[in-house]
Scaffold this motif. Structure first.
Motif, PDB file in Angstrom:
ATOM      1  N   PRO A 328       0.805  -1.372  -0.071  1.00 27.69           N
ATOM      2  CA  PRO A 328       0.116   0.040   0.378  1.00 27.69           C
ATOM      3  C   PRO A 328       0.948   1.525   0.070  1.00 27.69           C
ATOM      4  CG  PRO A 328       0.088  -0.884   2.059  1.00 27.69           C
ATOM      5  CD  PRO A 328       0.882  -1.976   1.454  1.00 27.69           C
ATOM      6  N   THR A 329       1.665   1.269  -1.193  1.00 32.03           N
ATOM      7  CA  THR A 329       2.294   2.795  -0.990  1.00 32.03           C
ATOM      8  C   THR A 329       1.350   3.740  -1.733  1.00 32.03           C
ATOM      9  OG1 THR A 329       2.925   2.218  -3.498  1.00 32.03           O
ATOM     10  CG2 THR A 329       4.615   1.518  -1.746  1.00 32.03           C
ATOM     11  N   TYR A 330       1.877   4.987  -1.410  1.00 30.46           N
ATOM     12  CA  TYR A 330       0.699   6.095  -2.175  1.00 30.46           C
ATOM     13  C   TYR A 330       0.253   5.808  -3.491  1.00 30.46           C
ATOM     14  CZ  TYR A 330      -1.119  10.642  -2.467  1.00 30.46           C
ATOM     15  OH  TYR A 330      -1.928  11.635  -3.067  1.00 30.46           O
ATOM     16  N   LEU A 333      -1.924   3.082  -3.770  1.00 32.26           N
ATOM     17  CA  LEU A 333      -3.298   3.183  -3.468  1.00 32.26           C
ATOM     18  C   LEU A 333      -4.316   4.186  -4.168  1.00 32.26           C
ATOM     19  CD1 LEU A 333      -2.962   3.381   0.646  1.00 32.26           C
ATOM     20  CD2 LEU A 333      -3.942   1.539  -0.710  1.00 32.26           C
ATOM     21  N   LEU A 373       0.642  -0.528   5.821  1.00 33.11           N
ATOM     22  CA  LEU A 373      -0.017   0.869   5.609  1.00 33.11           C
ATOM     23  C   LEU A 373       0.713   1.942   6.317  1.00 33.11           C
ATOM     24  CD1 LEU A 373      -2.172   2.583   4.157  1.00 33.11           C
ATOM     25  CD2 LEU A 373      -3.561   1.956   6.273  1.00 33.11           C
ATOM     26  N   SER A 376       4.251   2.694   4.970  1.00 35.89           N
ATOM     27  CA  SER A 376       4.339   3.596   3.339  1.00 35.89           C
ATOM     28  C   SER A 376       4.133   5.057   3.892  1.00 35.89           C
ATOM     29  CB  SER A 376       3.296   3.016   2.741  1.00 35.89           C
ATOM     30  OG  SER A 376       3.350   1.606   2.424  1.00 35.89           O
ATOM     31  N   SER A 379       0.864   7.367   3.151  1.00 37.64           N
ATOM     32  CA  SER A 379      -0.198   6.463   2.705  1.00 37.64           C
ATOM     33  C   SER A 379      -1.481   6.805   3.577  1.00 37.64           C
ATOM     34  CB  SER A 379       0.060   5.128   2.482  1.00 37.64           C
ATOM     35  OG  SER A 379       0.667   5.099   1.435  1.00 37.64           O
TER      36      SER A 379
END
Length: 810
Positions: A328-330, A333, A373, A376, A379
């Motif tokens: 869940p990197t920016y 996502l 999450l 990251s 995020s």
């Protein structure tokens, strides 16, 4: 007290599973369509409530220990619910003709995104073809020539009228590429400057006056010509627009009819039609041009702005999406805007907007591991902002975290309708709940997974369904009923309780997969109980190097452990070694000394700062027990020290507090302790022997040492009575116990334990507070009285010396 009365019956040493009680011959007979999730009804209710609650602040956190299949359980339940939900809409981005840097989104019915893209692509191609055909047709060229001739005739008429006026005044009109000039003439030829200069002054003034009048006429004519040129362009443009409007309007009508129920699409089609007509030249056939000796092809203008960028296509979905984002990197996502290099520069457009997990999960469910999450950059905060605003905004990460960024597109944010499901440990949940004020407002539902379940018929049936499903999905051999029974017993071993089964299902799956390997190695057609056993043993062998090293040091007497004889103030405790993937236990020698003093019980590990808080608490409880039992009418005049011999690491836990107490009682009573009996259990202030964890591993660890040294028939382990249900001893050890070569004693209090260790009755206090003579408690009391009197006598001698010293000085 007779130790035999405290021995645990053989039938209580292990929870067995009778293969015949399973009601099946093998996994082939098990219904695999049943619920695959075992004994997580409580968590299932929480998940169902959170997912069906129609509010964006009722997002879900699924908490549970490691290896309980958090992701599998969350995914299974969510997919089951998602299948019953309606599929969400498609999402597209299109060019904004009003704000080119802000692409617009279109929300379309499921499956219409690719259709709209295809329809508009075909429409643009048809427009291009028809426009090129019509502007190269004879009818168009004839009408264009007619307009050109009319304007040319009017233009020539203006020039001819000016020329007549000039000739009348004996001037000539000269037209060239440079422009239009009026010059005086003589005999029909223009006069040069020398000739004009030779004329009389009066005549020159006359020519100048006439020239000025003609210049004004010429300017008016030039303005008229320019007006005609503009008129020509406008009339040709009107002609082009008229033809284009007819052609484009005819083609776009079909699209308008097809998408008549979608106002946003109709608005875009109208804006697109207006732009096509405004830029009709972009659709005309361009000819190659000559530049010097080369023929340069014309670069066609881009028509990308008319395309449709399909962001999310849900045409293949059967229900709502259930997306698991493992990274869940920016950008993963929230999506990203890609850029392309061309001639050393980067450029982008709305067709390079790529979706993130939030876009794909929109209208459904998004599952994310909480720890991933939080790790990251950007995020977590961005996700909270999206939940608050209920929209998905695509921005560069540099803008999100406040860095300077280059100018780029700013797509319109898409409305968000997602249930976010975080999965993680209970610890992370409590940290977020305590320290992040937004978390408790947005994640109002917690579903807690258990790591074990009671071993009932219902749960065993569910367990077998899970095992059968694993065999089917992994294409494994069938497991016969004896193998299934061994798996159930292994589940109890993992749970550390005869009446429970572990819910660490991934470990059960690994066991079945490995047993399948060993069964195939033997050429079998099904997995049997000894294949399961071998898989368990082989896994242990791959991880037990440290256990072997410690055992080797014990056998070589490097680590001094006695398993025979009797020693005062020394007892074998049992220590657990947890390596993460492997757990084992080995005995550790605990020694104690006791002398007169007022220090109480001194824990050498604590003084050396090598013990944890729980171990320290156990020592303090033990000291409190000594005071409560032996110092009701006078202070405890004791200075005792206790330590773990040859221990060079941190010590924690209170499971050795009973053994430490027995060592001190042995010192005080001067009664030796049987070294063939190890002890585990914690002590309460009232002298109760309290249950501890890892009892099976501890017993097996001491048995391995005794077996290596030679079994005498006098060896065994003392455990808390309330830990009997936690016993899942190896069958090899049970056979040894049946032959009375090893013993397991279960005690309820310290008196029972010290009697077994010393062979001396503990004795009970009478109404006067005294213990029977020669009992162990009597000997302890007598020793403490002697210590107390010794301290009192020592203090009196000290006082006499002080008084004598004071008189001498006087």
């Amino acid at each position: 007290m007779d130790g035999k009365s405290k021995e645990v019956p053989v039938k209580r040493l292990r929870g067995l599973c009778n293969p015949e009680s399973l009601g099946v011959q093998s996994t082939r007979d098990i219904d695999k369509r049943k619920q695959l999730l075992v004994a997580q009804e409580k968590a299932a209710k929480g998940i169902t409530f959170g997912l069906k609650m129609p509010r964006n602040d009722y997002n879900l956190y699924v908490a549970g220990p490691d290896r309980t299949g958090l992701t599998f359980i969350a995914k299974t339940y969510i997919e089951k619910i998602a299948k019953k939900d309606p599929p969400p809409s498609d999402w597209c981005y299109v060019y904004s003709f009003q704000e080119p840097d802000t692409p617009k989104f279109l929300k379309l019915k499921r499956g219409m995104g690719p259709k709209l893209k295809k329809d508009i692509s075909e429409f643009i191609q048809e427009v291009k073809t028809e426009i090129q055909d019509v502007f190269e047709s004879e009818d168009y060229n004839r009408e264009k020539e007619t307009i050109t001739k009319i304007i040319t005739t009017r233009r020539n008429k203006l020039i001819s009228l000016l020329e007549k006026k000039a000739n009348k005044e004996e001037f000539v009109l000269n037209i060239s590429q440079v422009g239009m000039m009026i010059m005086p003439s003589k005999d029909g030829k223009p006069m040069d400057d020398e000739t004009i200069g030779a004329l009389p002054k009066k005549e020159r003034k006359g020519l100048q006056k006439v020239s000025q009048g003609l210049q004004k006429e010429m300017k008016e004519t030039v303005r008229g010509i320019r007006h005609l040129d503009r008129e020509l362009k406008e009339r040709i443009k009107d002609l082009d627009n008229k033809i284009a409007l007819y052609r484009v309007g005819h083609l776009i009508e079909e699209l308008e009819i097809k998408y008549k129920d979608l106002p946003e699409v109709l608005d875009h089609l109208k804006a697109m039609k207006d732009d096509i007509i405004l830029n009709i030249d972009d659709f005309k056939q361009k000819q190659s041009i000559h530049q010097g000796p080369f023929l340069m092809p014309h670069i066609e203008p881009s028509l990308t702005r008319y395309e449709v960028g399909v962001l999310v296509d849900n045409s293949k979905l059967k229900g709502a999406p259930a997306i698991i984002e493992t990274n869940p990197t920016y950008p993963n996502l929230f999506g990203r805007i890609e850029k392309q290099a061309q001639f050393g520069t980067l450029f982008t457009d709305f067709t390079m907007i790529k979706p993130g997990a939030l876009h794909r999960a929109n209208g459904g469910y998004l599952i994310i591991k909480a720890i991933d999450l939080l790790r990251s950059l950007g995020s977590w905060n961005a996700l909270k902002r999206a939940i608050k605003s209920e929209e998905i905004r695509i921005e560069d990460l540099a803008e999100e975290i406040g860095f300077i960024s280059t100018k780029t597109l700013k797509p319109m944010p898409i409305p968000m309708d997602i249930k976010v499901v975080l999965i993680g440990s209970p610890y992370i949940y409590h940290v977020l709940y305590s320290y992040d004020s937004d978390f408790k407002k947005m994640f109002k539902v917690k579903a807690q997974l258990d790591d074990s379940t009671r071993k009932t018929k219902k749960q065993i049936k569910s367990y077998l369904s899970y095992v059968a499903k694993v065999c089917e999905e992994e294409n494994l051999l069938d497991i016969n009923r004896k193998g299934l029974a061994r798996i159930i017993e292994y589940a109890s071993e993992l749970a550390g309780n005869q009446r429970k089964m572990s819910l660490k299902l991934p470990e059960i799956k690994d066991l079945v997969v490995e047993a399948n390997f060993w069964a195939k190695q033997r050429g079998r057609m099904s997995i049997e109980s000894d294949d399961i056993e071998r898989a368990i043993d082989e896994k242990a062998q791959r991880s037990n190097l440290m256990e072997m090293k410690i055992q080797e040091k014990i056998e070589e007497e490097i680590l001094h452990i006695q398993t025979e004889g009797k020693v005062v103030g020394q007892v074998n405790g049992l220590s657990i070694y947890d390596l993460g993937d492997y757990t084992f236990a080995r005995p550790i020698r605990i020694t104690a000394t006791a002398t007169p003093g007022k220090e109480g019980v001194v824990d050498i590990e604590r003084e050396a700062k090598m013990s944890g808080n729980i171990h320290t608490k156990g020592i303090l409880i033990m000291e409190s027990y000594l005071k409560n039992k032996y110092a009701l009418d006078k202070p405890l005049a004791l200075s005792a020290s206790v330590t773990f011999e040859q221990s060079y690491g941190m010590v924690d836990g209170d499971s050795a507090s009973a053994a430490e107490l027995f060592a001190i009682l042995s010192c005080l009573s001067n009664k030796p302790i049987r070294q063939g009996i190890a002890v585990t259990g914690s002590v309460s202030q009232l002298g109760e022997c309290q249950p501890i964890s890892g009892v099976t591993k501890k017993i097996e660890g001491f048995f391995d040492v005794c077996k290596a040294r030679g079994l005498t028939g006098e060896q065994g382990v003392i455990i808390p009575k309330r830990s009997i249900n936690d016993l899942m001893l190896k069958k090899e050890l049970i056979k040894i116990i049946e032959k009375r070569k090893f013993h397991i004693y279960a005690i309820e209090n310290m008196d029972e334990g010290i009697e077994i260790l010393t062979g001396v009755k503990a004795g009970r206090r009478d109404k006067k507070g005294n213990y029977p003579k020669n009992t162990l408690n009597y000997l302890v009391m007598e020793r403490l009285k002697m210590m107390s009197e010794s301290i009192k006598e020592s203090e009196q001698k000290t006082k006499r010396k002080v008084r004598k010293g004071n008189k001498t000085r006087k």
